[in-house]
Write an enzyme that holds these catalytic residues in place. Structure first.
Site, PDB file in Angstrom:
ATOM      1  N   THR A  31     -44.368  67.712 -76.076  1.00  0.00           N
ATOM      2  CA  THR A  31     -44.582  68.362 -74.776  1.00  0.00           C
ATOM      3  C   THR A  31     -46.074  68.401 -74.461  1.00  0.00           C
ATOM      4  OG1 THR A  31     -42.698  69.740 -75.399  1.00  0.00           O
ATOM      5  CG2 THR A  31     -43.828  70.308 -73.360  1.00  0.00           C
ATOM      6  N   ASP A  84     -40.948  75.316 -80.970  1.00  0.00           N
ATOM      7  CA  ASP A  84     -39.664  74.807 -81.463  1.00  0.00           C
ATOM      8  C   ASP A  84     -38.532  75.722 -81.021  1.00  0.00           C
ATOM      9  OD1 ASP A  84     -40.674  72.517 -82.953  1.00  0.00           O
ATOM     10  OD2 ASP A  84     -41.702  74.052 -84.120  1.00  0.00           O
ATOM     11  N   GLU A 103     -52.766  75.745 -84.970  1.00  0.00           N
ATOM     12  CA  GLU A 103     -52.202  76.311 -83.733  1.00  0.00           C
ATOM     13  C   GLU A 103     -52.366  77.828 -83.721  1.00  0.00           C
ATOM     14  OE1 GLU A 103     -48.751  72.961 -82.860  1.00  0.00           O
ATOM     15  OE2 GLU A 103     -48.180  74.779 -83.900  1.00  0.00           O
TER      16      GLU A 103
HETATM   17  C1  5RP Z   1     -46.220  71.503 -83.669  1.00  0.00           C
HETATM   18  C2  5RP Z   1     -45.532  72.533 -82.859  1.00  0.00           C
HETATM   19  C3  5RP Z   1     -44.965  72.108 -81.545  1.00  0.00           C
HETATM   20  O1  5RP Z   1     -45.438  72.951 -80.568  1.00  0.00           O
HETATM   21  C4  5RP Z   1     -43.487  72.182 -81.604  1.00  0.00           C
HETATM   22  O2  5RP Z   1     -43.041  71.440 -82.728  1.00  0.00           O
HETATM   23  C5  5RP Z   1     -42.841  71.660 -80.327  1.00  0.00           C
HETATM   24  O3  5RP Z   1     -42.905  70.291 -80.308  1.00  0.00           O
HETATM   25  P1  5RP Z   1     -42.309  69.425 -79.124  1.00  0.00           P
HETATM   26  O4  5RP Z   1     -43.140  69.708 -77.922  1.00  0.00           O
HETATM   27  O5  5RP Z   1     -42.473  68.013 -79.636  1.00  0.00           O
HETATM   28  O6  5RP Z   1     -40.863  69.793 -78.949  1.00  0.00           O
HETATM   29  O7  5RP Z   1     -45.427  73.676 -83.199  1.00  0.00           O
HETATM   30  O8  5RP Z   1     -46.639  72.012 -84.905  1.00  0.00           O
END
Ligand code: 5RP
Length: 220
Positions: A31, A84, A103
C-alpha cells in the site's frame, strides 16, 4: 474495485494530509508503494522523508525524494503507513513486511499517524493475522517459549532477517482482546526487540479503500 485499486485509492487520498514543505515519515509495504508512486506527483512539496525500511528508501530515492536520518529530522508532522489488521480504535497489527521496528520508531516520532489500507484489513478483534515479533537471534527459542505461555503458537519466519539483522517469530492463535496490555507484556520479554502490536500508539486517522470510495475513520 479490486484490492490493489482499493490500496491505490487509499494511498492517493493520503496526499491531502501532507504538510507543505516539511519532511514526512514513510512506511513499508504494497500500500505504501502506491503512496510513494503518488508522492512522485507532489515531490516539490516534500523536502525529504524518513523511511521505515531499506525497500522504501530505495523507492523514495528512485523518485528523487531525499531520505533523511531520523536523528536530524526531529519530530515529523505525519507518518503514512499500512497495516496487516486494524480495529475501530485504530490499533494495529503490523510487521507482515518485517519492518515493524523502524515503523514503530518513526510512528513514535511523528505527531500524526495516517494509516492507509484496503477494507480487508479492518477487523473486530486483532489476532487472526499472525503477530510478528522481532527478536535478538540468541533469544529466539526463549522468547518462543514465553509466547507459548501467553497462548500463542510462534513460528520462525523462514529465510528472513529484518533490516536490523534479526529474525521474526510470527505468532498465531492469539485473540487479542486487550491490545495495549499484550503489547506491554510481550515487549517486556527479554530478547524481544519489537512486537508488531501498535496499540499504545495507534493510528490517528484511517483512510480505508472500499468499493464505494475512500472512507476516513477516526478512533472510536
Ligand atoms: C510492513 C507492514 C505493512 O504496513 C503491512 O504489512 C501492510 O502491508 P501491505 O500494505 O502490503 O498490505 O507492517 O512491515
Amino acid at each position: 474495485m479490486n484490492q490493489d485499486q482499493a490500496k491505490r485509492a487509499a494511498a492517493q487520498a493520503a496526499l491531502k494530509f501532507l504538510p507543505e514543505g516539511e519532511p514526512i515519515g514513510v512506511g513499508t509495504g504494497s500500500t505504501v508503494n502506491f503512496f510513494i508512486e503518488a508522492l512522485a506527483t507532489v515531490k516539490n512539496r516534500i523536502p525529504g522523508a524518513v523511511s521505515s525500511s531499506e525497500a522504501s528508501s530505495a523507492r523514495l530515492k528512485a523518485i528523487g525524494i531525499p531520505v533523511l536520518d531520523l536523528n536530524s529530522a526531529g519530530t515529523l508532522a505525519v507518518y503514512v503507513d499500512g497495516a496487516d489488521e486494524i480495529n475501530k480504535h485504530l490499533q494495529m497489527i503490523k510487521g507482515g513486511g518485517g519492518a515493524l521496528t523502524r515503523e514503530k520508531i518513526v510512528a513514535a516520532a511523528s505527531r500524526r499517524f495516517v494509516c492507509i489500507a484496503d477494507e480487508s484489513k479492518l477487523v473486530q478483534v486483532l489476532g487472526k493475522f499472525p503477530l510478528p515479533v522481532e527478536v535478538i537471534p540468541m533469544a529466539r527459542s526463549y522468547v518462543a517459549r514465553e509466547l507459548v505461555k501467553l497462548g500463542g503458537v510462534p513460528r520462525l519466519r523462514e529465510g528472513f532477517l529484518t533490516d536490523n539483522g534479526n529474525p521474526i517469530l510470527d505468532v498465531a492463535g492469539l485473540s487479542i482482546l486487550d491490545p495495549p496490555k499484550l503489547e506491554a507484556e510481550i515487549g517486556l520479554i527479554a530478547g524481544v526487540v519489537t512486537v508488531g502490536l501498535f496499540a499504545r500508539r495507534p493510528a490517528d486517522l484511517l483512510l480505508l479503500g472500499t468499493a464505494s470510495g475512500v472512507r476516513e475513520l477516526h478512533a472510536q
